[in-house]
Design a protein around this motif. Structure first.
Motif, PDB file in Angstrom:
ATOM      1  N   CYS A 129      51.774  61.744  23.695  1.00 35.18           N
ATOM      2  CA  CYS A 129      50.976  63.027  24.179  1.00 35.18           C
ATOM      3  C   CYS A 129      51.389  64.238  22.551  1.00 35.18           C
ATOM      4  O   CYS A 129      52.368  64.078  22.241  1.00 35.18           O
ATOM      5  CB  CYS A 129      52.169  63.112  24.634  1.00 35.18           C
TER       6      CYS A 129
ATOM      7  N   CYS B  20      53.929  66.772  31.234  1.00 38.70           N
ATOM      8  CA  CYS B  20      54.309  67.371  30.492  1.00 38.70           C
ATOM      9  C   CYS B  20      52.765  68.297  30.556  1.00 38.70           C
ATOM     10  O   CYS B  20      52.907  69.179  29.332  1.00 38.70           O
ATOM     11  CB  CYS B  20      54.233  66.465  28.374  1.00 38.70           C
TER      12      CYS B  20
ATOM     13  N   HIS C 222      51.115  63.561  29.421  1.00 36.63           N
ATOM     14  CA  HIS C 222      51.760  63.263  30.635  1.00 36.63           C
ATOM     15  C   HIS C 222      51.314  63.913  31.867  1.00 36.63           C
ATOM     16  O   HIS C 222      51.393  65.191  31.037  1.00 36.63           O
ATOM     17  CB  HIS C 222      53.034  62.889  30.449  1.00 36.63           C
TER      18      HIS C 222
END
Ligand SMILES: [Zn+2]
Ligand SMILES: [Zn+2]
Length: 228
Positions: free
Chosen positions: A38, A54, A51
């Motif tokens: 990520c 995120c 994610h």
């Protein structure tokens, strides 16, 4: 061997070996990125997708790189000269392993229609260099995956080379206001795969994503050949 090969022999960009732009020995020294992470938390993530926890406004939706920016790749990218650029990039891209490129196909499948947008160079730097490496890579990917090219971004500020700046905070400030939008109405609702040669701190792509999303771009994924 063709007449062209006799007149213009190909030298390995890594070591000078005659016969191809990247010899098998140098190719083996390239270090593929094997784990996708990520962009924001650096933890493992399928195809480098951000994610759900995120994500946020103006954030990148996913990022992948093919190789680590090691000394051999650094040398290869540096030694590509204008006259050979198109040929070299074609040969280099053709030699990329299909499963690494498949990640692009995955990004393509996530959106109904996406555009490949190379990170533009400032016109004055483009004149110095003669060509934009990101544009060559994007053109290859476009042919390979049948993806249209986007022409949404322009460079409006001449920035210092990011490699010459030490701190990531300074790099972000250096990039602030670097990009402008060519046609505001064109960006709205578009899904974009941003293409660049090297990703280091990510300040450049972050700034590009910030402006593109500000003008209504939907999903933005990032593809770079190398990662520092
Ligand atoms: Zn070599
Ligand atoms: Zn994350």
């Amino acid at each position: 061997m063709s007449v062209v090969d006799l007149l213009f022999p190909k030298f390995c960009l890594g070591c000078g070996w005659i016969g191809g732009y990247i010899c098998p020995r140098c190719y083996k020294k390239l270090a593929p990125v094997t784990k996708d992470i990520c962009f924001y938390c650096q933890r493992p993530s399928r195809c480098g997708l951000t994610h759900p926890g995120c994500t946020g406004p103006n954030r990148i939706d996913g990022a992948i790189s093919i190789f680590w920016y090691n000394s051999i790749l650094k040398r290869i990218i540096k030694s590509i000269k204008y006259r050979l650029a198109v040929d070299v990039w074609r040969e280099f891209c053709v030699s990329l392993a299909p499963d690494t490129l498949e990640k692009i196909a995955y990004y393509k499948s996530l959106c109904c229609r996406s555009f490949l947008q190379p990170i533009p160079l400032h016109p004055s730097r483009l004149r110095e260099r003669g060509f934009n490496q990101a544009e060559k890579i994007a053109r290859f990917l476009g042919t390979f995956f049948n993806l249209p090219q986007g022409d949404f971004l322009k460079r409006i500020k001449r920035t210092f080379p990011q490699a010459e700046i030490d701190f990531s905070r300074k790099r972000i400030l250096n990039m602030r206001g670097a990009f402008g939008i060519k046609n505001r109405n064109m960006v709205k609702g578009k899904n974009i795969i941003l293409v660049d040669d090297v990703l280091t701190t990510g300040a450049t792509v972050k700034e590009a994503v910030r402006i593109l999303k500000k003008y209504g771009a939907l999903k933005i994924y990032v593809f770079t050949l190398a990662k520092g």
